[in-house]
Design an enzyme around this catalytic site. Structure first.
Site, PDB file in Angstrom:
ATOM      1  N   HIS A 119      21.247  48.767  26.930  1.00 31.58           N
ATOM      2  CA  HIS A 119      21.496  47.419  26.434  1.00 31.58           C
ATOM      3  C   HIS A 119      21.050  46.370  27.464  1.00 31.58           C
ATOM      4  CE1 HIS A 119      24.110  44.388  24.295  1.00 31.58           C
ATOM      5  NE2 HIS A 119      23.956  43.808  25.473  1.00 31.58           N
ATOM      6  N   GLU A 120      21.514  46.535  28.677  1.00 29.72           N
ATOM      7  CA  GLU A 120      21.183  45.529  29.698  1.00 29.72           C
ATOM      8  C   GLU A 120      19.696  45.528  30.024  1.00 29.72           C
ATOM      9  OE1 GLU A 120      23.180  43.267  30.607  1.00 29.72           O
ATOM     10  OE2 GLU A 120      24.996  44.122  29.737  1.00 29.72           O
TER      11      GLU A 120
ATOM     12  N   THR B  82      42.403  39.759  48.532  1.00 33.19           N
ATOM     13  CA  THR B  82      43.386  39.525  49.586  1.00 33.19           C
ATOM     14  C   THR B  82      42.808  39.924  50.936  1.00 33.19           C
ATOM     15  OG1 THR B  82      45.016  40.182  47.949  1.00 33.19           O
ATOM     16  CG2 THR B  82      45.782  39.915  50.194  1.00 33.19           C
TER      17      THR B  82
ATOM     18  N   PRO C 298      41.410  42.986  39.768  1.00 38.88           N
ATOM     19  CA  PRO C 298      42.375  43.402  40.784  1.00 38.88           C
ATOM     20  C   PRO C 298      41.831  44.538  41.649  1.00 38.88           C
ATOM     21  CG  PRO C 298      43.191  43.868  38.555  1.00 38.88           C
ATOM     22  CD  PRO C 298      41.914  43.132  38.416  1.00 38.88           C
TER      23      PRO C 298
ATOM     24  N   THR D 175      39.784  44.473  44.157  1.00 39.45           N
ATOM     25  CA  THR D 175      38.421  44.414  44.669  1.00 39.45           C
ATOM     26  C   THR D 175      38.367  43.837  46.074  1.00 39.45           C
ATOM     27  OG1 THR D 175      38.228  42.389  43.409  1.00 39.45           O
ATOM     28  CG2 THR D 175      37.162  44.328  42.518  1.00 39.45           C
TER      29      THR D 175
ATOM     30  N   GLY E 182      37.781  37.735  40.608  1.00 35.50           N
ATOM     31  CA  GLY E 182      37.381  39.125  40.448  1.00 35.50           C
ATOM     32  C   GLY E 182      38.546  39.971  39.985  1.00 35.50           C
TER      33      GLY E 182
HETATM   34  P1  ADP Z   1      42.948  42.172  45.363  1.00 30.23           P
HETATM   35  O1  ADP Z   1      43.575  41.128  46.193  1.00 30.23           O
HETATM   36  O2  ADP Z   1      41.527  41.850  44.962  1.00 30.23           O
HETATM   37  O3  ADP Z   1      43.746  42.625  44.196  1.00 30.23           O
HETATM   38  P2  ADP Z   1      43.280  43.724  47.724  1.00 30.23           P
HETATM   39  O4  ADP Z   1      42.548  42.842  48.672  1.00 30.23           O
HETATM   40  O5  ADP Z   1      44.746  43.629  47.756  1.00 30.23           O
HETATM   41  O6  ADP Z   1      42.771  43.481  46.258  1.00 30.23           O
HETATM   42  O7  ADP Z   1      42.799  45.195  47.945  1.00 30.23           O
HETATM   43  C1  ADP Z   1      43.684  46.269  47.980  1.00 30.23           C
HETATM   44  C2  ADP Z   1      43.226  47.330  48.928  1.00 30.23           C
HETATM   45  O8  ADP Z   1      42.017  47.929  48.482  1.00 30.23           O
HETATM   46  C3  ADP Z   1      42.876  46.787  50.285  1.00 30.23           C
HETATM   47  O9  ADP Z   1      44.005  46.731  51.107  1.00 30.23           O
HETATM   48  C4  ADP Z   1      41.858  47.799  50.797  1.00 30.23           C
HETATM   49  O10 ADP Z   1      42.504  48.910  51.359  1.00 30.23           O
HETATM   50  C5  ADP Z   1      41.166  48.258  49.542  1.00 30.23           C
HETATM   51  N1  ADP Z   1      39.908  47.551  49.352  1.00 30.23           N
HETATM   52  C6  ADP Z   1      39.592  46.757  48.307  1.00 30.23           C
HETATM   53  N2  ADP Z   1      38.336  46.277  48.422  1.00 30.23           N
HETATM   54  C7  ADP Z   1      37.850  46.765  49.570  1.00 30.23           C
HETATM   55  C8  ADP Z   1      36.582  46.630  50.246  1.00 30.23           C
HETATM   56  N3  ADP Z   1      35.597  45.887  49.752  1.00 30.23           N
HETATM   57  N4  ADP Z   1      36.443  47.271  51.413  1.00 30.23           N
HETATM   58  C9  ADP Z   1      37.428  48.022  51.917  1.00 30.23           C
HETATM   59  N5  ADP Z   1      38.619  48.194  51.338  1.00 30.23           N
HETATM   60  C10 ADP Z   1      38.847  47.579  50.169  1.00 30.23           C
HETATM   61 ZN    ZN Z   2      24.165  41.866  26.050  1.00 29.37          ZN
END
Ligand code: ADP
Ligand code: ZN
Length: 664
Positions: free
Chosen positions: A451-452, A235, A230, A232, A228
């Protein structure tokens, strides 16, 4: 967060001390405290005869060294150069030891005046200067070897020690466990992402009760890949798995493995898994795995990144090395699963892919909820409005908005954070994001929805098109919008099926043309797939009228000869063109037939950002053709067909390329 180091005998100091000792012997050892003058043998004899000499030492090489008497030094050395603190000596090479012996014997006898000219001692020393000679000749090599060994030890990550260049081979993984994280992260902290959560919950169960699975002979998975964009929450999700299962969590970024020095990456991987084995059961999280996991070069002569490849190979070896029951689960994150080496995705490695997408409207609402929990808000704050104002924002962006809003309010010395603070924060974040992330304007959003909705409408009304699961207009990787279909499992595909699929894929572009009256680059990916499929149908499957039953498939990859004539090539081109045009017209006809339904679908899509098969059914009624996949449909756990089967020409989905695919 704490560095994990074990108290251990530290070789670093051993090496440093050994090196210093050698150096000091080298520089200050031996005769250096003496003032030495090399003289001719005849002069040497002369000095003895004059009685200047105290003691003589002859070594096995036939060199004689003699200390001068204090009061005689001035006869041999220039007076101004005599150092009172050191002893003066002369050296010479003697021709024959026998003769020299006799001469000394003579000198020991009293002369005519009764004076003994040499009353000192004469020593023959076999090992004379052995140690210093040895050190002089071998010392530099020893130093080099020790230095080399020292580097090698560092590389292989053997010895302990903390920080600095001495630790290049250490894994530098961050460890989070009960002792050092203030509060464990659980699924409650992850808003939205229900699908992904569902999938990782299984991993939590594995870690909590491995017995249930292993007793039945099942194998616990070793790895899962979170795919996914960054921010999202990949981590976060991995941490939540560790928190829920109550196991330690090692975190490392793929780019940490890549260093200037050759061999460092591999040794860091080894070190990471060694630490993990000590703490098992545990979770090893590798962020940005594409930094090491990029597909290895196919052509060795092109030269590749050997260091990265050896790191990747080490990672594969480690993953194969630990048993399925050892309790280590590796979770990796990337935003580009397509560029990963296929070997990484093979069974027994990262064979589970879990998609973590940008949040849709409701998910954004939930994420706002999580991040507003610790904030002091005033009643003007409207979460609905904020979520609608932030299409394309990731979870991290939303967390950022909340923080920024708090800062803005604090700057104005407010008691609580208000609606306007949030709106200002959103503006500020959009300003900073514009280049990084795709934030959609309302107009773009509408265009994508049309489109979709086009794809969705057409596939609904074609018998052989794959049944739809879900359509979104949330940007996703390189695509702006996407539709998920449940591909039917089939070994052979009929011409009708392929044509229906082609028509559905063309539905996006057709909708743009008929509804907006303006076509866009949003359909590029669709067109590419349609074109490839049409060529395959005409040239390989013999599915056109003019070239029926001919297959020009050529499995010699690098052959530049086409197995057909120029004329046939033209025929293929025109047949392909005809086929695509026909399907495009068919799509347009279908769309104008169901114009109202399509418009309604697009409207819902703009509002909700996702629609499911149920929504489409509400508009168009039940699909006339109940397919055998219908049951799987309900369970709602299907994977997006588009990305999982890129090689399979028969898997259609509207996965639209971004407006500027050239960036990729
Ligand atoms: P990635 O690893 O996908 O780049 P992270 O997990 O490091 O993203 O997310 C960074 C910060 O964004 C998290 O510490 C959190 O505070 C916030 N965050 C991202 N997604 C969510 C979610 N689904 N629910 C709550 N907080 C989120
Ligand atoms: Zn299409």
């Amino acid at each position: 967060m704490a560095k994990i180091t074990k108290p251990k005998f530290n070789f670093t100091w051993f090496y440093i001390v050994a090196g210093c000792v050698l150096l000091s012997i080298y520089m200050f050892g031996g005769e250096n405290t003496n003032q030495v003058k090399e003289v001719k043998y005849s002069d040497f004899r002369d000095y003895i005869a004059k009685g200047y000499i105290e003691d003589i030492t002859v070594n096995e090489k036939g060199e004689a060294e003699a200390f001068l008497k204090k009061d005689s030094a001035a006869y041999v050395f220039p007076a101004e150069r005599i150092d009172a603190l050191s002893r003066q000596m002369i050296v010479t090479t003697i021709g024959s030891a026998d003769n020299f012996d006799n001469y000394i014997f003579e000198m020991k006898q009293p002369d005519e005046n009764g004076k003994v000219r040499f009353d000192g001692t004469l020593t023959y020393r076999k090992d004379e200067g052995f140690l210093s000679n040895f050190l002089w000749s071998v010392g530099p090599f020893i130093l080099i070897i020790i230095f080399w060994m020292f580097i090698m030890r560092r590389m292989s990550g053997g010895a302990g020690g903390q920080g600095g260049v001495f630790n290049v081979g250490k894994s530098q993984a961050k460890l989070f466990d009960k002792s050092n994280s203030t509060q464990a992260i659980t699924f409650k902290d992850v808003a939205g992402q229900e699908g992904a959560k569902q999938e990782v919950k299984e991993i939590v169960d594995f870690l909590k009760n491995p017995k249930i699975y292993t007793e039945l002979g099942g194998k616990i998975p070793k790895g899962a890949l979170l795919v996914g964009p960054p921010g999202t929450g990949k981590t976060l999700l991995a941490k939540a798995v560790a928190g829920e299962a109550n196991v330690p969590f090692f975190s490392m970024s793929g780019s940490d493995f890549v260093e200037m020095f050759v061999g460092v990456g591999a040794s860091r991987v080894r070190d990471l898994f060694r630490q993990a084995k000590e703490k098992a059961p545990c979770i090893v999280f590798i962020d940005e795995i594409d930094a090491v996991g990029r597909a290895r070069g196919k052509n060795p002569s092109m030269g590749g990144n050997d260091e990265r490849e050896s790191t990747l190979n080490q990672l594969l070896t480690e993953m194969d090395g630990f048993g399925t029951n050892s309790g280590i689960i590796v979770i990796a994150a990337t935003n580009r699963a397509d560029i990963l080496d296929k070997a990484l995705l093979r069974a027994g490695r990262f064979d589970r892919q879990i998609h973590v997408d940008l949040p849709d409207l409701n998910e954004r609402k939930a994420i706002f909820g999580v991040h507003m929990r610790p904030l002091k808000l005033d009643p003007t704050v409207d979460v609905d409005l904020l979520s609608r104002q932030t299409p394309g924002f990731s979870g991290a962006d939303i967390a950022n908005v909340c923080n920024e809003a708090a800062l803005i309010a604090a700057r104005q010395h407010k008691k609580a954070i208000g609606k306007q603070d949030f709106l200002d924060a959103i503006d500020r974040i959009i300003g900073g994001l514009e280049k990084k992330t795709k934030v959609l304007t309302q107009k773009e959003k509408e265009a994508i929805a049309i489109h979709e909705a086009g794809h969705a409408t057409i596939s609904w009304f074609l018998e052989h098109a794959n049944p739809l699961i879900k359509v979104t207009i949330v940007p996703r990787g390189r695509a702006l919008g996407a539709a998920w279909y449940m591909p039917e499992e089939r070994q052979i595909t009929t011409k009708e099926q392929m044509l229906d699929e082609m028509c559905a894929i063309l539905g996006g572009r057709a909708a743009e043309e008929t509804v907006i009256g303006q076509i866009s680059t949003g359909a590029m990916n669709d067109l590419e797939r349609v074109t490839k499929q049409a060529y395959a149908m005409v040239a390989y499957a013999g599915m056109s009228e003019k070239l029926s039953n001919l297959c020009y498939y050529n499995n010699q990859e690098y052959s530049f000869n086409r197995p057909y004539s120029e004329k046939t090539a033209e025929a293929i081109d025109s047949e392909v063109h005809k086929m695509i045009t026909e399907q495009y017209e068919r799509a347009k006809a279908l769309l104008s037939e169901h114009r109202e339904g399509h418009a309604e679908l697009a409207k819902i899509l703009v509002e909700k950002e996702v629609i499911f098969a149920e929504d489409v059914e509400k508009i168009f009624g039940k699909r006339p053709w109940a397919s055998r996949s219908e049951e799987i449909f309900e369970s709602n756990t299907a994977a997006p067909a588009a990305e999982e089967t890129p090689e399979e020409p028969a898997a259609p989905a509207g996965n639209d390329t971004a407006v500027t695919p050239a960036n990729e």
